[in-house]
Design an enzyme around this catalytic site. Structure first.
Site, PDB file in Angstrom:
ATOM      1  N   HIS A  99      32.694  36.222  23.511  1.00 42.30           N
ATOM      2  CA  HIS A  99      31.295  35.122  23.722  1.00 42.30           C
ATOM      3  C   HIS A  99      31.090  34.950  22.147  1.00 42.30           C
ATOM      4  O   HIS A  99      31.242  35.607  21.289  1.00 42.30           O
ATOM      5  CB  HIS A  99      30.413  36.208  24.062  1.00 42.30           C
ATOM      6  CG  HIS A  99      29.277  35.484  24.542  1.00 42.30           C
ATOM      7  ND1 HIS A  99      28.140  35.265  23.679  1.00 42.30           N
ATOM      8  CD2 HIS A  99      28.638  34.828  25.521  1.00 42.30           C
ATOM      9  CE1 HIS A  99      27.383  34.734  24.017  1.00 42.30           C
ATOM     10  NE2 HIS A  99      27.560  34.465  25.261  1.00 42.30           N
ATOM     11  N   GLU A 173      31.474  27.389  26.907  1.00 44.98           N
ATOM     12  CA  GLU A 173      29.899  27.571  26.515  1.00 44.98           C
ATOM     13  C   GLU A 173      29.642  26.943  25.201  1.00 44.98           C
ATOM     14  O   GLU A 173      29.964  27.349  23.934  1.00 44.98           O
ATOM     15  CB  GLU A 173      29.669  28.974  26.380  1.00 44.98           C
ATOM     16  CG  GLU A 173      29.748  29.784  27.672  1.00 44.98           C
ATOM     17  CD  GLU A 173      28.970  31.037  27.644  1.00 44.98           C
ATOM     18  OE1 GLU A 173      28.146  31.357  28.480  1.00 44.98           O
ATOM     19  OE2 GLU A 173      29.138  31.814  26.796  1.00 44.98           O
TER      20      GLU A 173
HETATM   21  P1  PGA Z   1      22.217  31.333  28.429  1.00 47.19           P
HETATM   22  O1  PGA Z   1      23.324  32.315  27.974  1.00 47.19           O
HETATM   23  O2  PGA Z   1      22.215  31.180  29.969  1.00 47.19           O
HETATM   24  O3  PGA Z   1      20.935  32.206  28.296  1.00 47.19           O
HETATM   25  O4  PGA Z   1      21.872  30.039  27.898  1.00 47.19           O
HETATM   26  C1  PGA Z   1      24.820  31.841  28.254  1.00 47.19           C
HETATM   27  C2  PGA Z   1      25.640  32.933  27.696  1.00 47.19           C
HETATM   28  O5  PGA Z   1      25.282  33.171  26.521  1.00 47.19           O
HETATM   29  O6  PGA Z   1      26.594  33.373  28.026  1.00 47.19           O
END
Ligand code: PGA
Length: 253
Positions: A99, A173
């Protein structure tokens, strides 16, 4: 569009231990109803300390349980780390690795993340490998090369170390979308996901690779995002801590 989505809730460190238990107690029956009323798969990823008790709570309901990280080592002298083997023993089905908040605050590198994936596969846990570019890299048009660098050790580890067939999620992401309320345009996502699919198509074919999107997913944004054909699910941060919002997302997909 996919007919079956995987929804992973990343609770980050939003809840204390007691708050996570309260959330689960309050919504356990509704979660079970939700899981029964949808074809979609749901897994929640709380902090480490909540995993074991939630594993007991979720035992009889079809909700997966995931950790937010694991060690890149097998059992041994690694103070402060948590082994994939232990996560499996307490009932984790999934684990997020790489992440951006771990890459940033834990100074994790791509090779280390690939080794975490191997540990998870060996323990029978489905890895959710997060990749994504920063705002600066996005502005400089470097997204595709960043993703290639992040995925290279993943592909190499799968090629070099024969592993049992596994399910593997790659979660794209963009860092500039996480927690900001900003989501990319679908045309942009089409291009990115096509590229990710191309990069992962050379992975050994016994593995099932599925692609997730993460970053400001809500009941409003998910309706648009799901039109991107290659997206098979979502990694959801903040919105997954609100049961009603989570329910809406699951039922709208
Ligand atoms: P968010 O976070 O949905 O709050 O933007 C997603 C993540 O960090 O996995």
């Amino acid at each position: 569009m996919s007919t079956h989505y995987t929804i992973i809730g990343n609770w980050k460190m939003y809840f204390s231990y007691k708050q996570a238990m309260q959330w689960a107690n309050q919504h356990l029956e509704s979660l079970e109803e939700l899981a029964q009323s949808t074809q979609n798969t749901i897994a929640l990823c709380p902090s480490f300390e909540s995993l074991e008790p939630l594993s007991s709570s979720f035992k009889n309901i079809s909700i997966g349980l995931g950790a937010q990280d694991c060690s890149d080592h097998a059992l041994g002298a690694y103070t402060g780390q948590v082994a994939a083997q232990s996560l499996a023993e307490i009932g984790c089905s999934h684990c997020i690795i790489g992440h951006s908040e771990k890459r940033q605050f834990g100074h994790e590198g791509n090779d280390q993340i690939a080794q975490k994936m191997i540990q998870l596969i060996k323990s029978g846990i489905t890895p959710i490998v997060c990749i994504g570019e920063s705002k600066e890299e996005f502005d400089q048009g470097k997204t595709l090369s960043v993703l290639e660098k992040q995925l290279a050790p993943i592909g190499k580890a799968l090629q070099e170390q024969a592993q049992p067939a596994t399910s593997l999620f790659i979660a794209y992401e963009p860092i500039w979308s996480i927690g900001t309320g900003i989501t990319p345009e679908n045309t942009y996502l089409e291009e990115i996901f096509t590229h990710i699919q191309k990069l992962t198509s050379s992975y050994p074919n016994q593995h099932s690779i599925r692609l997730l999107y993460g970053g400001s997913v809500t009941s409003q944004t998910s309706v648009t995002l799901k039109k991107v054909g290659l997206i098979e699910g979502f990694l959801i941060g903040k919105a997954s801590t609100d049961f009603q919002e989570l329910k809406k997302i699951v039922l709208l997909l």
